[in-house]
Design a protein around this motif. Structure first.
Motif, PDB file in Angstrom:
ATOM      1  N   ASP A 160      -0.145  -1.666 -21.109  1.00  0.00           N
ATOM      2  CA  ASP A 160       1.117  -1.390 -20.438  1.00  0.00           C
ATOM      3  C   ASP A 160       1.627  -2.594 -19.660  1.00  0.00           C
ATOM      4  O   ASP A 160       2.682  -2.513 -19.021  1.00  0.00           O
ATOM      5  N   LYS A 161       0.876  -3.700 -19.652  1.00  0.00           N
ATOM      6  CA  LYS A 161       1.223  -4.885 -18.878  1.00  0.00           C
ATOM      7  C   LYS A 161       1.479  -4.497 -17.418  1.00  0.00           C
ATOM      8  O   LYS A 161       2.504  -4.852 -16.823  1.00  0.00           O
ATOM      9  N   HIS A 162       0.518  -3.794 -16.859  1.00  0.00           N
ATOM     10  CA  HIS A 162       0.635  -3.289 -15.499  1.00  0.00           C
ATOM     11  C   HIS A 162      -0.554  -3.748 -14.674  1.00  0.00           C
ATOM     12  O   HIS A 162      -1.710  -3.656 -15.102  1.00  0.00           O
ATOM     13  N   LEU A 163      -0.255  -4.260 -13.494  1.00  0.00           N
ATOM     14  CA  LEU A 163      -1.266  -4.764 -12.569  1.00  0.00           C
ATOM     15  C   LEU A 163      -1.087  -4.053 -11.242  1.00  0.00           C
ATOM     16  O   LEU A 163       0.051  -3.812 -10.811  1.00  0.00           O
ATOM     17  N   SER A 164      -2.178  -3.685 -10.598  1.00  0.00           N
ATOM     18  CA  SER A 164      -2.058  -3.072  -9.278  1.00  0.00           C
ATOM     19  C   SER A 164      -3.081  -3.662  -8.324  1.00  0.00           C
ATOM     20  O   SER A 164      -4.134  -4.150  -8.731  1.00  0.00           O
ATOM     21  N   LEU A 165      -2.720  -3.626  -7.048  1.00  0.00           N
ATOM     22  CA  LEU A 165      -3.604  -4.076  -5.968  1.00  0.00           C
ATOM     23  C   LEU A 165      -3.776  -2.909  -5.012  1.00  0.00           C
ATOM     24  O   LEU A 165      -2.784  -2.390  -4.486  1.00  0.00           O
ATOM     25  N   ARG A 166      -5.004  -2.485  -4.815  1.00  0.00           N
ATOM     26  CA  ARG A 166      -5.290  -1.429  -3.851  1.00  0.00           C
ATOM     27  C   ARG A 166      -5.991  -2.040  -2.649  1.00  0.00           C
ATOM     28  O   ARG A 166      -6.979  -2.765  -2.792  1.00  0.00           O
ATOM     29  N   ILE A 167      -5.448  -1.753  -1.467  1.00  0.00           N
ATOM     30  CA  ILE A 167      -6.062  -2.200  -0.216  1.00  0.00           C
ATOM     31  C   ILE A 167      -6.598  -0.958   0.469  1.00  0.00           C
ATOM     32  O   ILE A 167      -5.825  -0.072   0.865  1.00  0.00           O
ATOM     33  N   ALA A 168      -7.902  -0.883   0.605  1.00  0.00           N
ATOM     34  CA  ALA A 168      -8.508   0.276   1.259  1.00  0.00           C
ATOM     35  C   ALA A 168      -8.436   0.110   2.776  1.00  0.00           C
ATOM     36  O   ALA A 168      -8.455  -1.006   3.298  1.00  0.00           O
ATOM     37  N   ASP A 169      -8.349   1.270   3.482  1.00  0.00           N
ATOM     38  CA  ASP A 169      -8.382   1.257   4.947  1.00  0.00           C
ATOM     39  C   ASP A 169      -7.395   0.221   5.504  1.00  0.00           C
ATOM     40  O   ASP A 169      -7.771  -0.711   6.230  1.00  0.00           O
ATOM     41  N   THR A 170      -6.134   0.388   5.172  1.00  0.00           N
ATOM     42  CA  THR A 170      -5.108  -0.585   5.542  1.00  0.00           C
ATOM     43  C   THR A 170      -5.007  -0.754   7.055  1.00  0.00           C
ATOM     44  O   THR A 170      -4.964   0.222   7.803  1.00  0.00           O
ATOM     45  N   GLN A 171      -4.978  -2.001   7.490  1.00  0.00           N
ATOM     46  CA  GLN A 171      -4.911  -2.341   8.905  1.00  0.00           C
ATOM     47  C   GLN A 171      -3.585  -3.030   9.236  1.00  0.00           C
ATOM     48  O   GLN A 171      -2.892  -3.526   8.347  1.00  0.00           O
ATOM     49  N   THR A 172      -3.263  -3.119  10.528  1.00  0.00           N
ATOM     50  CA  THR A 172      -1.999  -3.754  10.922  1.00  0.00           C
ATOM     51  C   THR A 172      -1.945  -5.201  10.465  1.00  0.00           C
ATOM     52  O   THR A 172      -0.886  -5.742  10.161  1.00  0.00           O
ATOM     53  N   GLY A 173      -3.104  -5.865  10.387  1.00  0.00           N
ATOM     54  CA  GLY A 173      -3.149  -7.246   9.927  1.00  0.00           C
ATOM     55  C   GLY A 173      -2.830  -7.410   8.455  1.00  0.00           C
ATOM     56  O   GLY A 173      -2.654  -8.535   7.971  1.00  0.00           O
ATOM     57  N   ASP A 174      -2.726  -6.298   7.741  1.00  0.00           N
ATOM     58  CA  ASP A 174      -2.361  -6.365   6.321  1.00  0.00           C
ATOM     59  C   ASP A 174      -0.849  -6.415   6.127  1.00  0.00           C
ATOM     60  O   ASP A 174      -0.382  -6.598   5.001  1.00  0.00           O
ATOM     61  N   SER A 175      -0.102  -6.264   7.213  1.00  0.00           N
ATOM     62  CA  SER A 175       1.361  -6.357   7.118  1.00  0.00           C
ATOM     63  C   SER A 175       1.757  -7.746   6.631  1.00  0.00           C
ATOM     64  O   SER A 175       1.407  -8.755   7.263  1.00  0.00           O
TER      65      SER A 175
END
Lengths: 111, 116
Positions: free
Chosen positions: A69-84
């Motif tokens: 499907d030419k699809h890429l994803s990024l999952r960030i677990a336990d998202t923190q404010t520093g991930d903004s």
């Protein structure tokens, strides 16, 4: 043709998982990247995956690649404010040392 | 290991002037690429140098040029500056053995160029 698409905005609650999606068009790409850009800074290489892999995990980050499907994803677990930040999906080719970037997804974190 | 270093961080010029930006790659990296980032156009590839030779080029006018020195440091030059050249210019370096297979690129913090 060369085109990388991603949604512009994503808002998640602190502690939840963030999933940023990306589609690309060129099946000859060799690497697919995720970069992070914070205000006033350059691009930080977060992680990358070879086009012959399906998944890569690195601490809180999980990259999934669906070549069909030419699809890429990024999952960030336990998202923190520093991930903004703005997250860029990008693809590179074996025959050309240039990277084609998506428009970036701005991730904001709700308390 | 030091990262990619770009100088200066900020620059203000007026229309018609010319400007030179500098990039020092990560030690051992031989490939240096330049990108322009603007709110309207996003991140666009300018050109890439390897072993002092331009190996790839994006779709920018001839006013944009670059070069690479024997120590892999690179400079980018823009002549006859226009208001639309206001942007963040990013340099990236990668470990390239000249085999034709691209390696992950590592970016500097960029030079923010403002044209008055």
């Amino acid at each position: 043709g060369e085109d990388v698409e991603q949604s512009l905005f994503l808002s998640v609650r602190e502690g939840d998982s963030s999933v940023i999606n990306c589609t690309y068009t060129d099946s000859s790409s060799t690497y697919l990247y995720w970069y992070k850009q914070e205000p006033g800074a350059g691009l930080q290489l977060l992680t990358y995956i070879f086009s012959n892999m399906d998944m890569k995990q690195d601490q809180r980050l999980t990259v999934l690649l669906n070549k069909k499907d030419k699809h890429l994803s990024l999952r960030i677990a336990d998202t923190q404010t520093g991930d903004s930040a703005i997250y860029f999906c990008a693809e590179a080719y074996s025959s050309a040392s240039k990277i084609i970037f998506g428009s970036g997804t701005r991730l904001s974190i709700r308390p | 290991k030091a990262g990619v270093t770009q100088t200066p961080r900020y620059l203000i010029k007026t229309r018609g002037q010319q400007v030179t930006l500098s990039c020092s790659p990560i030690s051992g990296h031989r490939s240096v690429s330049w990108y322009q980032q603007t709110p309207g156009q996003g991140l666009q590839f300018l050109f890439e140098y390897f072993s002092e030779t331009q190996r790839n080029k994006g779709n920018f006018p001839g006013r944009f040029s670059g070069r690479q020195f024997s120590n892999s440091r690179s400079e980018m030059n823009v002549s006859t500056l226009e208001l639309g050249d206001s942007a963040l210019y990013l340099c990236a370096s990668s470990l390239d053995w000249g085999t034709g297979v691209s390696q992950p690129q590592h970016f500097g913090d960029g030079t923010r160029l403002s044209i008055l």
